[in-house]
Design an enzyme around this catalytic site. Structure first.
Site, mmCIF file in Angstrom:
data_model
loop_
_atom_site.group_PDB
_atom_site.id
_atom_site.type_symbol
_atom_site.label_atom_id
_atom_site.label_comp_id
_atom_site.label_asym_id
_atom_site.label_seq_id
_atom_site.Cartn_x
_atom_site.Cartn_y
_atom_site.Cartn_z
ATOM 1 N N GLU A 255 0.683 -1.391 0.121
ATOM 2 C CA GLU A 255 -0.312 -0.112 0.251
ATOM 3 C C GLU A 255 0.539 1.166 0.256
ATOM 4 O O GLU A 255 0.468 2.446 -0.374
ATOM 5 C CB GLU A 255 -0.954 0.116 1.386
ATOM 6 N N ARG A 281 2.259 32.842 -18.698
ATOM 7 C CA ARG A 281 1.606 34.385 -17.817
ATOM 8 C C ARG A 281 2.815 34.979 -18.079
ATOM 9 O O ARG A 281 3.988 35.005 -17.866
ATOM 10 C CB ARG A 281 1.062 33.901 -16.974
ATOM 11 N N GLY A 353 -3.408 34.108 -7.925
ATOM 12 C CA GLY A 353 -4.354 33.744 -7.654
ATOM 13 C C GLY A 353 -6.073 32.983 -8.391
ATOM 14 O O GLY A 353 -6.311 32.178 -8.293
#
Length: 390
Positions: A255, A281, A353
């Protein structure tokens, strides 16, 4: 998009062979074509649809580690790592954990501890995606501390009577078969009093008491389970009575390897999408990528992710050879659970943002990653396991 470093690492023969490469390519196509276009709706509905799980069974993803006689393909731990990493890269960790709990955290108890009759009864449906499994170990007072389990199972003739509760159970609402840990000797030594049982949905007294809302993993269902005088046939005991603790510990290694690989898939996806974002950006007259501090921080995180993946790959290869890897798997769980969160923090920051908006994939990735340092063994517990072996 090809993941940075993907070809350099996985095309080598150090850890993977052609069969693993083919599995990775198949999974990547499946994620792009059958998960990403639909998974936003699954996030809203709070679970991954059964149709998708049946489709994964049809494609063989649920049987990669199981014998051919039940419909599996008999691959090894390296295939598990490929499955977990590619599902993590999907950016929908709720879908990933739904599948991985089924393949590598729940049904494995039937395969590892079950007798031939139990395997023949359940594994074909498990592998086909028709029978979805969950594992019930965690309780309000017992998570990483498995010895703290309070659910009891009292022998009465040819049945056990099960009483107690489980919480934070992935696939708990929509599962069909549950591998449940209970104490069969409440007064005995904790490590010798836990037994695993196969419990089927519909058994009288077994109910899903509550569906839980979570911080992340929204496309996976999570539940509290209640057991009130549930009569479980003695033939549903998994393995030997009183040996459940050791079966749980044994599977924790698999796991934790799976969760580490899933985390690194998530981290890789986050770095890729952030590099794309900061290259387009613009701020202060130039792309954000032109800011050295941003480039350097992303480069450092990419190096740490590559190191984490290399440790996972090497450990999976050792496990496939039958070597003892408890120390390394504990390292992986601690390292990768913390690292994926460090990656997400930086990637959200560089999205500005937009990284805080629910419409942004990086926002979802950051929410989903938080539990990686908790579930399957909290970082602090894992570091203790490492320290014991130093």
């Amino acid at each position: 998009m090809t993941a940075p470093g993907f070809d350099a690492i996985t095309s080598s023969d150090l850890f993977f062979d052609d069969e693993h490469h083919m599995l990775r390519a198949q999974l990547r196509r499946f994620v792009e074509e059958e998960i990403k276009p639909h998974a936003d709706a699954w996030e809203d509905q709070g679970h991954t649809p059964r149709d998708l799980l049946r489709r994964m069974g049809e494609l063989g993803f649920f049987g990669i580690r199981y014998p051919q006689e039940y419909g599996g393909s008999e691959m090894d731990q390296r295939a598990t790592v490929v499955l977990a990493e590619e599902l993590g890269r999907s950016t929908y960790a709720g879908v990933a954990i739904t599948a991985l709990v089924h393949t590598d955290m729940a049904s494995v108890h039937i395969f590892n501890a079950g007798n031939e009759a139990q395997k023949a009864k359940y594994l074909p449906g498990v592998i086909a995606g028709e029978t979805i499994t969950a594992v019930g170990i965690t309780e309000p007072d017992a998570g990483s501390d498995v010895k703290g389990i309070r659910t009891t199972a009292r022998r009465m003739g040819d049945h056990y009577v099960l009483n107690g509760a489980k919480t934070f159970i992935t696939n708990g609402v929509l599962g069909d078969v549950y591998c449940i840990a209970a104490k069969t000797d409440p007064q005995g030594p904790p490590s010798q009093s836990v037994t695993m049982f196969i419990v089927e949905k519909g058994m009288e007294g077994f109910t899903v008491s509550r569906s839980l809302k979570k911080h992340g993993w929204n496309s996976s269902d999570t539940a509290e389970l209640s057991f009130v005088d549930v009569r479980v046939p003695a033939e549903n005991v998994l393995g030997q009575e009183g040996r459940g603790f050791y079966e749980i510990m044994k599977n924790f290694q698999n796991e934790r390897l799976v969760l580490g690989a899933m985390a690194m898939g998530e981290a890789q996806a986050a770095i890729e999408m952030t590099v794309d974002y900061v290259k387009t950006r613009r701020a202060f007259g130039a792309p954000l990528w032109d800011k050295q501090v941003i480039r350097n921080r992303l480069a450092a995180l990419a190096a740490r992710v590559e190191a984490g993946r290399a440790l996972i790959y090497a450990t999976a290869a050792r496990a496939a050879r039958g070597e003892e890897v408890v120390r390394e798997v504990s390292m992986i769980k601690a390292l990768c659970g913390e690292l994926v969160n460090a990656v997400m923090y930086a990637c959200v920051q560089f999205h500005g943002g937009m990284g805080y908006m629910r419409e942004s994939a990086i926002e979802r990735l950051a929410r989903d990653a938080r539990v990686q340092a908790i579930g399957g063994g909290a970082t602090e517990v894992m570091l203790e396991e490492v320290a014991k072996r130093m």
